[in-house]
Design a protein around this motif. Structure first.
Motif, PDB file in Angstrom:
ATOM      1  N   MET A   1       0.835  -1.093   0.070  1.00  0.00           N
ATOM      2  CA  MET A   1      -0.065   0.002   0.106  1.00  0.00           C
ATOM      3  C   MET A   1       0.910   1.232  -0.051  1.00  0.00           C
ATOM      4  N   GLU A   2       1.848   0.976   0.462  1.00  0.00           N
ATOM      5  CA  GLU A   2       2.829   2.374   0.644  1.00  0.00           C
ATOM      6  C   GLU A   2       3.283   2.805  -0.603  1.00  0.00           C
ATOM      7  N   LEU A   3       3.495   1.793  -1.572  1.00  0.00           N
ATOM      8  CA  LEU A   3       3.981   2.207  -2.892  1.00  0.00           C
ATOM      9  C   LEU A   3       2.814   2.873  -3.730  1.00  0.00           C
ATOM     10  N   LEU A   4       1.747   2.180  -3.615  1.00  0.00           N
ATOM     11  CA  LEU A   4       0.276   2.621  -4.160  1.00  0.00           C
ATOM     12  C   LEU A   4       0.237   4.115  -3.757  1.00  0.00           C
ATOM     13  N   GLY A   5       0.272   4.412  -2.446  1.00  0.00           N
ATOM     14  CA  GLY A   5       0.156   5.646  -1.938  1.00  0.00           C
ATOM     15  C   GLY A   5       0.902   6.858  -2.574  1.00  0.00           C
ATOM     16  N   VAL A   6       2.271   6.432  -2.876  1.00  0.00           N
ATOM     17  CA  VAL A   6       3.249   7.360  -3.550  1.00  0.00           C
ATOM     18  C   VAL A   6       2.851   7.439  -4.921  1.00  0.00           C
ATOM     19  N   CYS A  17       7.037  18.754 -10.511  1.00  0.00           N
ATOM     20  CA  CYS A  17       7.003  19.422  -9.239  1.00  0.00           C
ATOM     21  C   CYS A  17       8.209  19.082  -8.405  1.00  0.00           C
ATOM     22  N   LYS A  18       8.657  19.632  -7.470  1.00  0.00           N
ATOM     23  CA  LYS A  18       9.628  19.501  -6.389  1.00  0.00           C
ATOM     24  C   LYS A  18       8.912  19.000  -5.631  1.00  0.00           C
ATOM     25  N   VAL A  19       9.207  17.780  -4.924  1.00  0.00           N
ATOM     26  CA  VAL A  19       8.258  16.953  -3.868  1.00  0.00           C
ATOM     27  C   VAL A  19       9.233  16.742  -2.717  1.00  0.00           C
ATOM     28  N   ILE A  20       8.673  16.849  -1.540  1.00  0.00           N
ATOM     29  CA  ILE A  20       9.217  16.245  -0.426  1.00  0.00           C
ATOM     30  C   ILE A  20       8.411  15.065   0.104  1.00  0.00           C
ATOM     31  N   LEU A  21       8.494  13.937   0.102  1.00  0.00           N
ATOM     32  CA  LEU A  21       7.778  12.837   0.253  1.00  0.00           C
ATOM     33  C   LEU A  21       8.052  12.273   1.541  1.00  0.00           C
ATOM     34  N   THR A  22       7.306  12.238   2.541  1.00  0.00           N
ATOM     35  CA  THR A  22       7.439  11.862   3.915  1.00  0.00           C
ATOM     36  C   THR A  22       6.756  10.413   4.232  1.00  0.00           C
ATOM     37  N   THR A  23       7.285   9.261   4.178  1.00  0.00           N
ATOM     38  CA  THR A  23       6.662   8.098   4.558  1.00  0.00           C
ATOM     39  C   THR A  23       7.167   7.340   5.962  1.00  0.00           C
ATOM     40  N   ASP A  24       6.285   6.558   6.377  1.00  0.00           N
ATOM     41  CA  ASP A  24       7.174   5.653   7.372  1.00  0.00           C
ATOM     42  C   ASP A  24       7.594   4.170   6.736  1.00  0.00           C
ATOM     43  N   SER A  25       7.695   4.196   5.334  1.00  0.00           N
ATOM     44  CA  SER A  25       7.923   2.726   4.866  1.00  0.00           C
ATOM     45  C   SER A  25       9.319   2.829   4.348  1.00  0.00           C
ATOM     46  N   LYS A  26      10.209   2.250   5.240  1.00  0.00           N
ATOM     47  CA  LYS A  26      11.729   2.050   5.023  1.00  0.00           C
ATOM     48  C   LYS A  26      11.869   1.206   3.425  1.00  0.00           C
ATOM     49  N   ASN A  55       6.291  -6.488  -6.221  1.00  0.00           N
ATOM     50  CA  ASN A  55       5.790  -5.326  -6.691  1.00  0.00           C
ATOM     51  C   ASN A  55       6.229  -4.717  -7.863  1.00  0.00           C
ATOM     52  N   VAL A  56       6.641  -5.541  -8.911  1.00  0.00           N
ATOM     53  CA  VAL A  56       7.376  -5.043 -10.137  1.00  0.00           C
ATOM     54  C   VAL A  56       6.127  -4.030 -10.933  1.00  0.00           C
ATOM     55  N   ASP A  57       4.937  -4.473 -10.906  1.00  0.00           N
ATOM     56  CA  ASP A  57       4.022  -3.721 -11.519  1.00  0.00           C
ATOM     57  C   ASP A  57       3.853  -2.274 -10.922  1.00  0.00           C
ATOM     58  N   LEU A  58       4.087  -2.181  -9.683  1.00  0.00           N
ATOM     59  CA  LEU A  58       4.004  -0.757  -9.028  1.00  0.00           C
ATOM     60  C   LEU A  58       5.353  -0.027  -9.239  1.00  0.00           C
ATOM     61  N   TRP A  59       6.521  -0.580  -9.028  1.00  0.00           N
ATOM     62  CA  TRP A  59       7.501  -0.175  -9.304  1.00  0.00           C
ATOM     63  C   TRP A  59       7.812   0.458 -10.857  1.00  0.00           C
ATOM     64  N   GLU A  60       7.192  -0.238 -11.882  1.00  0.00           N
ATOM     65  CA  GLU A  60       7.186   0.147 -13.144  1.00  0.00           C
ATOM     66  C   GLU A  60       6.208   1.333 -13.259  1.00  0.00           C
ATOM     67  N   LYS A  61       5.308   1.507 -12.361  1.00  0.00           N
ATOM     68  CA  LYS A  61       4.511   2.771 -12.402  1.00  0.00           C
ATOM     69  C   LYS A  61       5.246   4.098 -11.651  1.00  0.00           C
ATOM     70  N   PRO A  83       2.613  14.348  12.953  1.00  0.00           N
ATOM     71  CA  PRO A  83       1.072  14.815  12.579  1.00  0.00           C
ATOM     72  C   PRO A  83       0.708  14.367  11.201  1.00  0.00           C
ATOM     73  N   GLU A  84       1.329  14.464  10.280  1.00  0.00           N
ATOM     74  CA  GLU A  84       0.967  14.127   8.789  1.00  0.00           C
ATOM     75  C   GLU A  84       0.915  12.751   8.765  1.00  0.00           C
ATOM     76  N   ASN A  85       1.991  11.953   9.154  1.00  0.00           N
ATOM     77  CA  ASN A  85       2.133  10.555   9.081  1.00  0.00           C
ATOM     78  C   ASN A  85       0.802   9.837  10.002  1.00  0.00           C
ATOM     79  N   GLU A  86       0.438  10.356  11.018  1.00  0.00           N
ATOM     80  CA  GLU A  86      -0.649  10.107  12.005  1.00  0.00           C
ATOM     81  C   GLU A  86      -2.021  10.069  11.069  1.00  0.00           C
ATOM     82  N   ARG A  87      -2.088  11.516  10.506  1.00  0.00           N
ATOM     83  CA  ARG A  87      -3.259  11.553   9.714  1.00  0.00           C
ATOM     84  C   ARG A  87      -3.388  10.470   8.363  1.00  0.00           C
TER      85      ARG A  87
END
Length: 102
Positions: A1-6, A17-26, A55-61, A83-87
């Motif tokens: 799900m983490e990949l799908l969210g990204v 865009c310039k993006v700062i992507l914050t995630t709890d997924s190592k 998750n090759v299909d997701l990495w390819e996206k 806060p954002e991670n909890e949300r």
């Protein structure tokens, strides 16, 4: 799900865009920032342990989106009061529960 969210988040952007992507997924952060995913792709989606990459299909996206956008990855510990991670976690749980009722 983490990949799908990204993927979903970056796909929503209409122009580069310039993006700062914050995630709890190592898994997501390390796969990109340590270059693992690029090695897997180069080797036909085979990891260094000779097992198939997941998750090759997701990495390819995701990879073309990372080429389009200037993404900086920021890892945060999950369930640690960010806060954002909890949300995001609350939203994911809500959507899981809605899907379970359907």
């Amino acid at each position: 799900m983490e990949l799908l969210g990204v993927i979903t988040g970056l796909s929503a952007l209409k122009e580069p865009c310039k993006v700062i992507l914050t995630t709890d997924s190592k898994y997501v952060v390390d796969s990109i920032t340590k270059g693992w995913v690029y090695g897997w792709k180069k080797k036909g989606w085979i990891k260094s342990d000779k097992k198939p990459a997941l998750n090759v299909d997701l990495w390819e996206k995701l990879l073309p989106l990372l080429e389009k956008h200037d993404v900086t990855f920021n890892w945060v510990k999950g369930h640690a009061g960010h806060p954002e991670n909890e949300r995001c976690d609350r939203l994911a749980v809500e959507q899981r529960d809605i899907a379970a009722r359907s």
